[in-house]
Design a protein around this motif. Structure first.
Motif, PDB file in Angstrom:
ATOM      1  N   PRO A 266      33.356  45.370  35.853  1.00 35.15           N
ATOM      2  CA  PRO A 266      34.752  45.681  36.203  1.00 35.15           C
ATOM      3  C   PRO A 266      35.729  44.539  35.926  1.00 35.15           C
ATOM      4  CG  PRO A 266      33.265  46.465  37.912  1.00 35.15           C
ATOM      5  CD  PRO A 266      32.435  45.627  36.989  1.00 35.15           C
ATOM      6  N   ALA A 267      35.327  43.289  36.127  1.00 35.50           N
ATOM      7  CA  ALA A 267      36.226  42.151  35.931  1.00 35.50           C
ATOM      8  C   ALA A 267      36.339  41.793  34.453  1.00 35.50           C
ATOM      9  CB  ALA A 267      35.721  40.946  36.712  1.00 35.50           C
ATOM     10  N   ARG A 268      37.408  41.050  34.121  1.00 35.97           N
ATOM     11  CA  ARG A 268      37.494  40.453  32.786  1.00 35.97           C
ATOM     12  C   ARG A 268      36.591  39.222  32.767  1.00 35.97           C
ATOM     13  NH1 ARG A 268      43.655  39.433  31.009  1.00 35.97           N
ATOM     14  NH2 ARG A 268      43.535  38.043  32.805  1.00 35.97           N
ATOM     15  N   LEU A 269      35.851  39.060  31.681  1.00 36.43           N
ATOM     16  CA  LEU A 269      34.955  37.926  31.538  1.00 36.43           C
ATOM     17  C   LEU A 269      35.216  37.250  30.205  1.00 36.43           C
ATOM     18  CD1 LEU A 269      32.438  36.212  32.344  1.00 36.43           C
ATOM     19  CD2 LEU A 269      31.040  37.993  31.236  1.00 36.43           C
ATOM     20  N   LEU A 270      35.453  35.938  30.230  1.00 34.88           N
ATOM     21  CA  LEU A 270      35.560  35.144  29.007  1.00 34.88           C
ATOM     22  C   LEU A 270      34.510  34.049  29.082  1.00 34.88           C
ATOM     23  CD1 LEU A 270      38.659  33.899  27.098  1.00 34.88           C
ATOM     24  CD2 LEU A 270      36.851  32.278  27.669  1.00 34.88           C
TER      25      LEU A 270
ATOM     26  N   PRO B 253      30.580  29.589  49.099  1.00 37.88           N
ATOM     27  CA  PRO B 253      30.732  30.535  47.987  1.00 37.88           C
ATOM     28  C   PRO B 253      31.658  31.699  48.303  1.00 37.88           C
ATOM     29  CG  PRO B 253      28.435  29.863  48.206  1.00 37.88           C
ATOM     30  CD  PRO B 253      29.163  29.295  49.391  1.00 37.88           C
ATOM     31  N   ALA B 254      31.839  31.997  49.581  1.00 38.55           N
ATOM     32  CA  ALA B 254      32.704  33.118  49.957  1.00 38.55           C
ATOM     33  C   ALA B 254      34.153  32.901  49.552  1.00 38.55           C
ATOM     34  CB  ALA B 254      32.618  33.358  51.464  1.00 38.55           C
ATOM     35  N   VAL B 255      34.554  31.652  49.249  1.00 37.85           N
ATOM     36  CA  VAL B 255      35.954  31.389  48.881  1.00 37.85           C
ATOM     37  C   VAL B 255      36.322  32.083  47.577  1.00 37.85           C
ATOM     38  CG1 VAL B 255      35.941  29.163  50.084  1.00 37.85           C
ATOM     39  CG2 VAL B 255      35.473  29.240  47.629  1.00 37.85           C
ATOM     40  N   LEU B 256      35.344  32.413  46.745  1.00 36.80           N
ATOM     41  CA  LEU B 256      35.651  33.057  45.479  1.00 36.80           C
ATOM     42  C   LEU B 256      36.256  34.438  45.676  1.00 36.80           C
ATOM     43  CD1 LEU B 256      32.640  32.147  43.141  1.00 36.80           C
ATOM     44  CD2 LEU B 256      34.579  30.757  43.880  1.00 36.80           C
ATOM     45  N   ALA B 257      35.966  35.055  46.811  1.00 40.25           N
ATOM     46  CA  ALA B 257      36.479  36.402  47.065  1.00 40.25           C
ATOM     47  C   ALA B 257      38.002  36.423  47.138  1.00 40.25           C
ATOM     48  CB  ALA B 257      35.878  36.958  48.350  1.00 40.25           C
ATOM     49  N   ASP B 258      38.615  35.296  47.506  1.00 45.26           N
ATOM     50  CA  ASP B 258      40.064  35.244  47.673  1.00 45.26           C
ATOM     51  C   ASP B 258      40.795  34.776  46.418  1.00 45.26           C
ATOM     52  OD1 ASP B 258      39.890  36.065  50.342  1.00 45.26           O
ATOM     53  OD2 ASP B 258      39.534  34.005  51.020  1.00 45.26           O
ATOM     54  N   LEU B 259      40.055  34.465  45.355  1.00 43.77           N
ATOM     55  CA  LEU B 259      40.664  33.980  44.123  1.00 43.77           C
ATOM     56  C   LEU B 259      40.918  35.132  43.167  1.00 43.77           C
ATOM     57  CD1 LEU B 259      38.423  30.829  43.512  1.00 43.77           C
ATOM     58  CD2 LEU B 259      40.770  30.844  44.393  1.00 43.77           C
ATOM     59  N   ASP B 260      41.971  35.000  42.369  1.00 45.64           N
ATOM     60  CA  ASP B 260      42.236  35.960  41.303  1.00 45.64           C
ATOM     61  C   ASP B 260      41.508  35.574  40.018  1.00 45.64           C
ATOM     62  OD1 ASP B 260      44.226  37.549  42.782  1.00 45.64           O
ATOM     63  OD2 ASP B 260      45.431  35.718  42.651  1.00 45.64           O
ATOM     64  N   VAL B 261      41.393  34.269  39.798  1.00 43.10           N
ATOM     65  CA  VAL B 261      40.754  33.742  38.590  1.00 43.10           C
ATOM     66  C   VAL B 261      39.718  32.707  39.004  1.00 43.10           C
ATOM     67  CG1 VAL B 261      41.092  32.552  36.391  1.00 43.10           C
ATOM     68  CG2 VAL B 261      42.867  34.097  37.258  1.00 43.10           C
ATOM     69  N   VAL B 262      38.503  32.882  38.520  1.00 41.29           N
ATOM     70  CA  VAL B 262      37.413  31.942  38.789  1.00 41.29           C
ATOM     71  C   VAL B 262      37.081  31.243  37.480  1.00 41.29           C
ATOM     72  CG1 VAL B 262      35.005  31.694  39.493  1.00 41.29           C
ATOM     73  CG2 VAL B 262      36.483  33.359  40.651  1.00 41.29           C
ATOM     74  N   ILE B 263      37.297  29.925  37.427  1.00 38.82           N
ATOM     75  CA  ILE B 263      36.947  29.142  36.241  1.00 38.82           C
ATOM     76  C   ILE B 263      35.707  28.319  36.562  1.00 38.82           C
ATOM     77  CG2 ILE B 263      37.671  27.402  34.588  1.00 38.82           C
ATOM     78  CD1 ILE B 263      40.549  28.188  35.060  1.00 38.82           C
ATOM     79  N   VAL B 264      34.622  28.613  35.881  1.00 39.41           N
ATOM     80  CA  VAL B 264      33.383  27.854  36.035  1.00 39.41           C
ATOM     81  C   VAL B 264      33.472  26.677  35.069  1.00 39.41           C
ATOM     82  CG1 VAL B 264      30.867  27.923  35.939  1.00 39.41           C
ATOM     83  CG2 VAL B 264      32.152  29.966  36.650  1.00 39.41           C
TER      84      VAL B 264
ATOM     85  N   ALA C 228      29.276  38.535  42.026  1.00 39.89           N
ATOM     86  CA  ALA C 228      30.048  39.464  42.855  1.00 39.89           C
ATOM     87  C   ALA C 228      31.489  39.536  42.370  1.00 39.89           C
ATOM     88  CB  ALA C 228      29.991  39.040  44.318  1.00 39.89           C
ATOM     89  N   ALA C 229      32.054  38.404  41.954  1.00 34.42           N
ATOM     90  CA  ALA C 229      33.424  38.391  41.430  1.00 34.42           C
ATOM     91  C   ALA C 229      33.533  39.256  40.179  1.00 34.42           C
ATOM     92  CB  ALA C 229      33.858  36.965  41.126  1.00 34.42           C
ATOM     93  N   LEU C 230      32.469  39.334  39.398  1.00 35.89           N
ATOM     94  CA  LEU C 230      32.497  40.157  38.197  1.00 35.89           C
ATOM     95  C   LEU C 230      32.566  41.646  38.503  1.00 35.89           C
ATOM     96  CD1 LEU C 230      29.869  38.287  35.981  1.00 35.89           C
ATOM     97  CD2 LEU C 230      32.334  38.466  35.567  1.00 35.89           C
ATOM     98  N   GLN C 231      32.321  42.007  39.746  1.00 37.39           N
ATOM     99  CA  GLN C 231      32.401  43.419  40.129  1.00 37.39           C
ATOM    100  C   GLN C 231      33.776  43.811  40.664  1.00 37.39           C
ATOM    101  OE1 GLN C 231      29.830  45.374  39.282  1.00 37.39           O
ATOM    102  NE2 GLN C 231      29.076  43.419  38.433  1.00 37.39           N
ATOM    103  N   ASP C 232      34.711  42.863  40.644  1.00 42.23           N
ATOM    104  CA  ASP C 232      36.066  43.108  41.149  1.00 42.23           C
ATOM    105  C   ASP C 232      37.008  43.297  39.970  1.00 42.23           C
ATOM    106  OD1 ASP C 232      38.606  43.056  42.241  1.00 42.23           O
ATOM    107  OD2 ASP C 232      38.167  41.421  43.641  1.00 42.23           O
ATOM    108  N   PRO C 233      37.557  44.487  39.760  1.00 43.46           N
ATOM    109  CA  PRO C 233      38.413  44.733  38.591  1.00 43.46           C
ATOM    110  C   PRO C 233      39.709  43.942  38.599  1.00 43.46           C
ATOM    111  CG  PRO C 233      38.466  46.601  40.099  1.00 43.46           C
ATOM    112  CD  PRO C 233      37.385  45.698  40.592  1.00 43.46           C
ATOM    113  N   ALA C 234      40.069  43.349  39.722  1.00 48.63           N
ATOM    114  CA  ALA C 234      41.306  42.564  39.789  1.00 48.63           C
ATOM    115  C   ALA C 234      41.087  41.110  39.408  1.00 48.63           C
ATOM    116  CB  ALA C 234      41.896  42.641  41.198  1.00 48.63           C
ATOM    117  N   LYS C 235      39.852  40.728  39.107  1.00 50.57           N
ATOM    118  CA  LYS C 235      39.558  39.313  38.854  1.00 50.57           C
ATOM    119  C   LYS C 235      39.318  39.029  37.377  1.00 50.57           C
ATOM    120  CE  LYS C 235      37.388  38.245  43.334  1.00 50.57           C
ATOM    121  NZ  LYS C 235      38.576  37.567  43.878  1.00 50.57           N
ATOM    122  N   THR C 236      39.525  37.765  37.028  1.00 47.98           N
ATOM    123  CA  THR C 236      39.144  37.235  35.721  1.00 47.98           C
ATOM    124  C   THR C 236      38.177  36.087  35.967  1.00 47.98           C
ATOM    125  OG1 THR C 236      41.269  37.803  34.701  1.00 47.98           O
ATOM    126  CG2 THR C 236      39.936  36.117  33.614  1.00 47.98           C
ATOM    127  N   VAL C 237      37.064  36.084  35.264  1.00 48.81           N
ATOM    128  CA  VAL C 237      36.069  35.017  35.361  1.00 48.81           C
ATOM    129  C   VAL C 237      35.963  34.338  34.001  1.00 48.81           C
ATOM    130  CG1 VAL C 237      33.652  34.438  35.820  1.00 48.81           C
ATOM    131  CG2 VAL C 237      34.797  36.207  37.188  1.00 48.81           C
TER     132      VAL C 237
END
Length: 455
Positions: A414-418, A284-295, A313-322
């Motif tokens: 903080p992150a963008r969520l769609l 799961p730690a690999v998500l920290a290095d991604l800019d966009v996480v697509i579930v 945790a990715a949702l708390q990163d303002p540089a990420k999109t989930v």
């Protein structure tokens, strides 16, 4: 004993006393447990559901092949991407333009299809009642039974069902050692047993064949070489760019089923450089290095649960999109999100039926990337997001909005969520529903073009 390996969702009617009661449903990931695998392989026959992890099955190819060679019978459903039993052919997508291109035709007799009018396999509809074939041509949707074909069949294979005017191999059977394999290259074969049509006998026939009560009476013979369909167009791979910025790292979370495997291998998506995040093996730690996480849609809930903390945790990163796609029980793990079930309406474009989909916020910048067609093909229920989220596609019932089908939330974390209840990866990977492919393309364009603004 017949064991049906599933990808996490039990078959409807599992415990009833009809033919469905002959199946014992087992999570396919139990194959990784020595004791459970021994019990599975002690069955008389196996049914492999179309939603099972092909990478998992590939790890057990020797054991599954041995099961057949020792006299077992296996029904393989779905679109084989990576063969997991000796002799299996890889499924190929059919370039079709109309309903007759995906019409199934009998090629060789087989006891499972005995007594079935093949016209009853051609169309499906949710319109209540029993309909004539002529009426189904008006209101039905073709392609559920099959939308692809197989080449490179084993030498002793018999083609049972052909698809389209060239009768390309859709269903086929072959012997292996003392056992036999039956392959259906479409939605799960057993799901087509319908009490209102001649296909009512398909389920009982299947159980009888799996139990060995009916032997094939047709001499196995080499398949007639098929005329291949036109190859799909491809685009050369390249690095996606947005306003001169480096492309975002986009990870696709999946469980090795055929739709995401085919999506990841699609040359048309190569410019986005989708990275495979195979949940059973990934950290799961690999998500920290991604800019966009697509579930990806329709994930195995047990495998997804291990990644939920990393997604949150990715949702708390303002540089990420989930991006979270449909049928993932988001109400159980996304904070503050509610859900209401609604049946899926997949036939509305044939009947003109209003499925209640409405587009909202026409001035929203997301509509630079989305189109009506990309978001109005079908859905799997209603979402109730937290206050402040922007619902771009909603359901209207009795003149009032009853829930969201797609929303963007840029205020509650903080992150963008769609989040959407649509399932574009499943349908794109299945080669079914162009609108679903448009949604997937649109989402990838959106996260790529707007990455610089987020970073």
């Amino acid at each position: 004993m017949i064991i049906r390996l599933i990808g996490g969702t039990p078959m409807l009617g599992q415990t009833d006393t009809t033919w469905r009661g002959a199946f014992e449903e087992v999570d396919a990931y139990d194959l990784d447990d020595d004791a459970a695998r021994a019990r599975i392989l002690s069955a008389d026959a196996l049914v492999i559901g179309g939603g099972v992890d092909h990478l998992l099955l590939g790890r057990h190819r020797e054991a599954l092949t041995g099961f057949v060679r020792a006299g077992g019978r296996v029904l393989v459903n779905g679109q084989v991407v990576k063969p997991f039993i000796d002799g299996l052919a890889v499924w190929r997508e059919l370039e079709f333009r109309g309903a007759q291109d995906v019409r199934p035709h009998p090629v060789s007799p087989h006891p499972v299809w005995a007594g079935i009018d093949y016209r009853d396999l051609h169309y499906r509809t949710g319109v209540p009642g029993t309909h004539s074939y002529e009426r189904l041509e008006e209101i039905g949707v073709a392609g559920f039974y099959g939308r692809g074909y197989h080449l490179d069949l084993p030498e002793n294979a018999t083609v049972v069902t052909g698809i389209g005017q060239y009768r390309l191999p859709l269903d086929y059977s072959y012997t292996l050692g003392n056992g036999a394999v039956l392959v259906h290259g479409g939605n799960d074969l057993e799901s087509f047993s319908d009490d209102q049509y001649s296909t009512r006998v398909l389920g009982p026939n299947l159980v009888q064949w799996l139990e060995g009560g009916v032997q094939d009476t047709v001499e196995l013979k080499p398949a007639v070489p098929a005329v291949p369909a036109a190859a799909a167009g491809t685009r050369p791979p390249g690095a996606a760019r947005a306003a001169g910025q480096a492309a975002p790292r986009i990870g696709l979370l999946h469980c090795g089923t055929f739709p995401p495997l085919r999506t990841l291998a699609d040359p048309a998506l190569a410019p986005y450089r989708l990275e495979s995040v195979y949940l059973p093996d990934a950290d799961p730690a690999v998500l920290a290095d991604l800019d966009v996480v697509i579930v990806s849609d329709r994930l195995h809930q047990g495998q997804l649960a291990r990644f939920v903390p990393a997604i949150l945790a990715a949702l708390q990163d303002p540089a990420k999109t989930v991006i979270v796609l449909g049928e993932n029980k988001v109400e159980q793990w996304l904070p503050g999100v509610g859900y209401s079930f609604r049946p899926t309406v997949f036939w509305m474009w044939r009947t003109g039926e209003d499925n209640g989909t409405r587009l909202r916020l026409p001035e929203d910048p997301m509509w630079e990337f989305l189109t009506r067609w990309s978001v109005s093909w079908h859905h799997h229920g209603l979402l109730h997001p937290r206050p402040g989220a922007r619902s771009l596609v909603v359901m209207e019932e009795d003149g009032a909005e009853s829930g969201s089908l797609l929303y963007v939330d840029e205020v509650n974390q903080p992150a963008r969520l769609l989040v959407t209840t649509m399932d574009p990866v499943y349908h794109h990977g299945s080669g079914f529903m162009p609108g679903a492919s448009q949604l997937l393309y649109s989402l990838l364009r959106w996260v790529t073009a707007t990455h610089a603004a987020v970073a």
